[in-house]
Design an enzyme around this catalytic site. Structure first.
Site, PDB file in Angstrom:
ATOM      1  N   GLY A   1      -0.629   0.234  -5.115  1.00 31.96           N
ATOM      2  CA  GLY A   1      -1.844  -0.207  -4.786  1.00 31.96           C
ATOM      3  C   GLY A   1      -2.789   0.369  -5.526  1.00 31.96           C
ATOM      4  O   GLY A   1      -2.917   1.561  -5.571  1.00 31.96           O
TER       5      GLY A   1
ATOM      6  N   TYR B   1      11.634  -4.342  -6.491  1.00 33.12           N
ATOM      7  CA  TYR B   1      10.303  -4.186  -7.334  1.00 33.12           C
ATOM      8  C   TYR B   1       9.388  -3.407  -6.809  1.00 33.12           C
ATOM      9  O   TYR B   1       8.683  -2.517  -7.524  1.00 33.12           O
ATOM     10  CB  TYR B   1       9.625  -5.684  -7.251  1.00 33.12           C
ATOM     11  CG  TYR B   1       8.306  -5.749  -7.751  1.00 33.12           C
ATOM     12  CD1 TYR B   1       8.202  -5.670  -9.247  1.00 33.12           C
ATOM     13  CD2 TYR B   1       7.209  -5.605  -7.023  1.00 33.12           C
ATOM     14  CE1 TYR B   1       6.827  -5.724  -9.723  1.00 33.12           C
ATOM     15  CE2 TYR B   1       5.971  -5.626  -7.587  1.00 33.12           C
ATOM     16  CZ  TYR B   1       5.752  -5.719  -8.901  1.00 33.12           C
ATOM     17  OH  TYR B   1       4.319  -5.342  -9.357  1.00 33.12           O
TER      18      TYR B   1
ATOM     19  N   CYS C   1       0.948  -1.252   0.057  1.00 31.43           N
ATOM     20  CA  CYS C   1      -0.293   0.041   0.031  1.00 31.43           C
ATOM     21  C   CYS C   1       0.885   1.377  -0.069  1.00 31.43           C
ATOM     22  O   CYS C   1       1.910   1.169   0.136  1.00 31.43           O
ATOM     23  CB  CYS C   1      -1.029  -0.097   1.236  1.00 31.43           C
ATOM     24  SG  CYS C   1      -1.976  -1.547   1.495  1.00 31.43           S
TER      25      CYS C   1
ATOM     26  N   ASN D   1       0.613   1.301   6.046  1.00 32.58           N
ATOM     27  CA  ASN D   1       1.239   0.510   4.885  1.00 32.58           C
ATOM     28  C   ASN D   1       1.973  -0.651   5.711  1.00 32.58           C
ATOM     29  O   ASN D   1       2.632  -0.162   6.631  1.00 32.58           O
ATOM     30  CB  ASN D   1       2.110   1.197   4.189  1.00 32.58           C
ATOM     31  CG  ASN D   1       2.893   0.462   3.373  1.00 32.58           C
ATOM     32  OD1 ASN D   1       4.156   0.829   3.029  1.00 32.58           O
ATOM     33  ND2 ASN D   1       2.585  -0.697   2.646  1.00 32.58           N
ATOM     34  N   GLY D   2       1.788  -1.698   5.447  1.00 35.56           N
ATOM     35  CA  GLY D   2       2.490  -2.863   6.060  1.00 35.56           C
ATOM     36  C   GLY D   2       1.525  -4.092   6.581  1.00 35.56           C
ATOM     37  O   GLY D   2       0.661  -4.347   5.765  1.00 35.56           O
TER      38      GLY D   2
HETATM   39  P1  5GP Z   1       4.664 -14.714 -11.688  1.00 33.82           P
HETATM   40  O1  5GP Z   1       3.778 -14.908 -13.093  1.00 33.82           O
HETATM   41  O2  5GP Z   1       6.005 -15.578 -11.636  1.00 33.82           O
HETATM   42  O3  5GP Z   1       3.766 -15.271 -10.488  1.00 33.82           O
HETATM   43  O4  5GP Z   1       4.605 -13.257 -11.179  1.00 33.82           O
HETATM   44  C1  5GP Z   1       6.051 -12.606 -11.207  1.00 33.82           C
HETATM   45  C2  5GP Z   1       5.766 -11.155 -11.646  1.00 33.82           C
HETATM   46  O5  5GP Z   1       4.739 -10.610 -10.862  1.00 33.82           O
HETATM   47  C3  5GP Z   1       6.898 -10.427 -11.851  1.00 33.82           C
HETATM   48  O6  5GP Z   1       7.142  -9.826 -13.167  1.00 33.82           O
HETATM   49  C4  5GP Z   1       6.774  -9.032 -10.736  1.00 33.82           C
HETATM   50  O7  5GP Z   1       7.057  -7.945 -11.582  1.00 33.82           O
HETATM   51  C5  5GP Z   1       5.266  -9.175 -10.471  1.00 33.82           C
HETATM   52  N1  5GP Z   1       4.992  -8.926  -9.106  1.00 33.82           N
HETATM   53  C6  5GP Z   1       3.921  -8.047  -9.004  1.00 33.82           C
HETATM   54  N2  5GP Z   1       3.831  -7.999  -7.551  1.00 33.82           N
HETATM   55  C7  5GP Z   1       4.493  -8.660  -7.118  1.00 33.82           C
HETATM   56  C8  5GP Z   1       4.640  -9.139  -5.605  1.00 33.82           C
HETATM   57  O8  5GP Z   1       4.226  -8.698  -4.896  1.00 33.82           O
HETATM   58  N3  5GP Z   1       5.554  -9.886  -5.353  1.00 33.82           N
HETATM   59  C9  5GP Z   1       6.503 -10.511  -6.569  1.00 33.82           C
HETATM   60  N4  5GP Z   1       7.475 -11.431  -6.205  1.00 33.82           N
HETATM   61  N5  5GP Z   1       6.236 -10.100  -7.736  1.00 33.82           N
HETATM   62  C10 5GP Z   1       5.535  -9.398  -8.147  1.00 33.82           C
HETATM   63 MG    MG Z   2       6.782  -7.835 -13.729  1.00 35.17          MG
END
Ligand code: 5GP
Ligand code: MG
Ligand code: SF4
Length: 466
Positions: free
Chosen positions: A27, A247, A1, A106-107
């Site tokens: 978010g 990320y 968030c 947030n958290g």
């Molecule tokens: P996957 O298809 O492997 O489940 O998702 C990976 C993709 O989700 C990555 O490209 C990453 O940019 C994106 N992503 C979005 N939100 C998150 C998150 O909260 N955790 C992680 N590890 N990846 C996320």
């Molecule tokens: Mg991605």
């Protein structure tokens, strides 16, 4: 968030709307703003969807007058996926003996289930299913005589990760948990105005000057152009979320004095050193893999190219809470640049592999477009453990890396090679030259290491095994 607050400005709500718009990547499910004005009192607007669709119309903004306010953009974490009700949308507001207060969090509170049970037994009436609402009820029960002191009482009982922005009629309050897992920064606007924000990119949009980060375990209370600081908690070693660098945060933000973009680019440099491969083109999975791909290309000397084009009008796929939409999402959002890909050996760079669904689809698209080889390079170590501190990773049994070796994942994804950056390499990229100190890691890296800096007690009660 994402959280944002403003005080001492002519029209707090307009700053907050802009700030939240800059924090939208944190978010996208819903957003809310609460303001206070002596005539209108506390006012609130909470809506599903993007900030730009809800907090730009004059009709809504007129209902939020005053020189002080806070806001929140929501991304639901474990437990409430896909069925967020408007009552779960923050900020939350409570009326106490000494006037009202609103909070935005947030958290994730790791003992929220136990706290909620206890509070309900003692008569609290919960309005939402959100863990954050516990804070309001704990504040209501405190015997302290002013709201910042009540908040200290409340937050001393809360475990987990929290960056909280709160307000009374006259005071803007910011707090970070003792480990400082989630970010929070202080900015200044004009002579007497202050803002609090999850990230610095939201200061830039309103022309605020970056003052400093709120420190782990610190509370600031801002009113009349003055910032009062205190340290209400027992000190703990700081454990900022390393995944914010990988990320979660925006690349134009500064975290811990470091450019997020530069850290990500450096991850790519480390990856090229740790995991070289002969190829014709380095392509990011946009946008999350872009800075790392730039670093990889720079270090390897292999040309960088936009082999995958992102439709700018879609949200982040992962953050869409339902599985069905997420599955469709990849094609709606990403397309292969066929003319560039054809007959080339591609190094595909992304930030992380979670369920593996995105990666698998992108690889299929690349092969359909005639790529000769696909080598997958990941800017984080294998995600083997769920996050309980505010990032929405799925249950352990859905994490590809929890039940497959890297080689099994390579076969499953159908790529020619697959390599992840090491934890040490990630730490080096984040500025820790000596790598990860196993006895005292500088960051939270639980989703990669399984070492949880705060015991996730609710989850353990539900049967989760460390
Ligand atoms: P996957 O298809 O492997 O489940 O998702 C990976 C993709 O989700 C990555 O490209 C990453 O940019 C994106 N992503 C979005 N939100 C998150 C998150 O909260 N955790 C992680 N590890 N990846 C996320
Ligand atoms: Mg991605
Ligand atoms: Fe960040 Fe991972 Fe720790 Fe969650 S578990 S706070 S995503 S490093």
């Amino acid at each position: 968030c994402g959280v944002f607050g403003a005080v001492g400005v002519a029209d707090a709500a307009s700053f907050i709307a802009l700030g939240l718009h800059a924090l939208q990547h944190r978010g996208q499910e819903a957003g809310g703003i609460v303001t206070y004005d002596t005539e209108a009192g506390f006012q609130s607007a909470r809506r599903f969807g993007y900030v730009r669709d809800n907090f730009t119309s004059q009709k809504v903004m007129e209902t939020l007058p005053g020189p002080i306010g806070i806001g929140h953009v929501r991304y639901s974490t474990a437990g409430s996926k896909g069925n967020t009700a408007i009552r779960d949308v923050q900020p939350f507001f409570g009326e106490f003996a000494m006037g009202g207060a609103a909070i935005a969090h947030n958290g994730n509170i790791t003992n929220a289930v136990a706290l909620r049970r206890e509070l309900i037994e003692r008569g609290s009436i919960f309005q939402s299913s959100s863990d954050s609402e516990c804070i309001i009820h704990l504040m209501a029960r405190s015997l302290q005589r002013n709201i910042p002191e009540r908040m200290k009482d409340a937050l001393r009982r809360v475990e987990g990760a929290f960056s909280v922005v709160a307000m009374t009629r006259t005071k803007l309050i910011g707090v970070r948990d003792p480990r400082g897992v989630r970010p929070l920064v202080l900015g200044k606007v004009g002579d007497k105005g202050y803002v609090l924000s999850s990230e610095t990119c939201a200061l830039d949009i309103i022309g605020a000057e970056f003052v400093r980060e709120i420190e782990p375990g610190e509370m600031v209370v801002i009113s009349d152009g003055k910032v009062q600081s205190s340290k209400p908690f027992e000190p703990k070693p700081s454990r900022f979320c390393i995944f914010e660098h990988v990320y979660f945060s925006r690349p134009d933000s500064i975290l811990e004095g470091r450019s997020v973009y530069e850290t990500r680019r450096q991850i790519g440099v480390e990856l090229a050193i740790e995991a070289p491969v002969e190829a014709d083109l380095v392509c990011p999975v946009p946008d999350s893999g872009t800075p790392a791909a730039i670093g990889y290309a720079f270090q390897s000397g292999i040309p960088y190219g936009m082999g995958i084009i992102r439709n700018q009008y879609m949200g982040r796929t992962f953050i869409e809470p339902s599985e069905q939409i997420r599955n469709m999402g990849v094609r709606l959002k990403l397309n292969v640049n066929r003319a560039l890909i054809r007959d080339k050996r591609i190094i595909l760079v992304d930030d992380s592999v979670v369920r593996g669904t995105t990666s698998q689809k992108i690889k299929d698209m690349l092969l359909d477009a005639g790529a000769a080889e696909v080598h997958f390079r990941i800017a984080s170590p294998p995600t083997m453990w769920p996050c309980f501190y505010g990032v929405d990773t799925p249950d352990r049994d859905k994490l590809l890396a929890a039940y497959m070796s890297v080689e099994q994942m390579r076969v499953h994804l159908g790529v020619d090679s697959l390599q992840f950056i090491s934890l040490d390499g990630l730490y080096r990229a984040a500025g820790v030259a000596e790598g990860r100190d196993a006895n005292a890691p500088r960051y939270c890296d639980a989703c990669f290491s399984g070492e949880y800096p705060v015991v996730p007690s609710d989850m353990i009660d539900k049967g989760f095994k460390l």
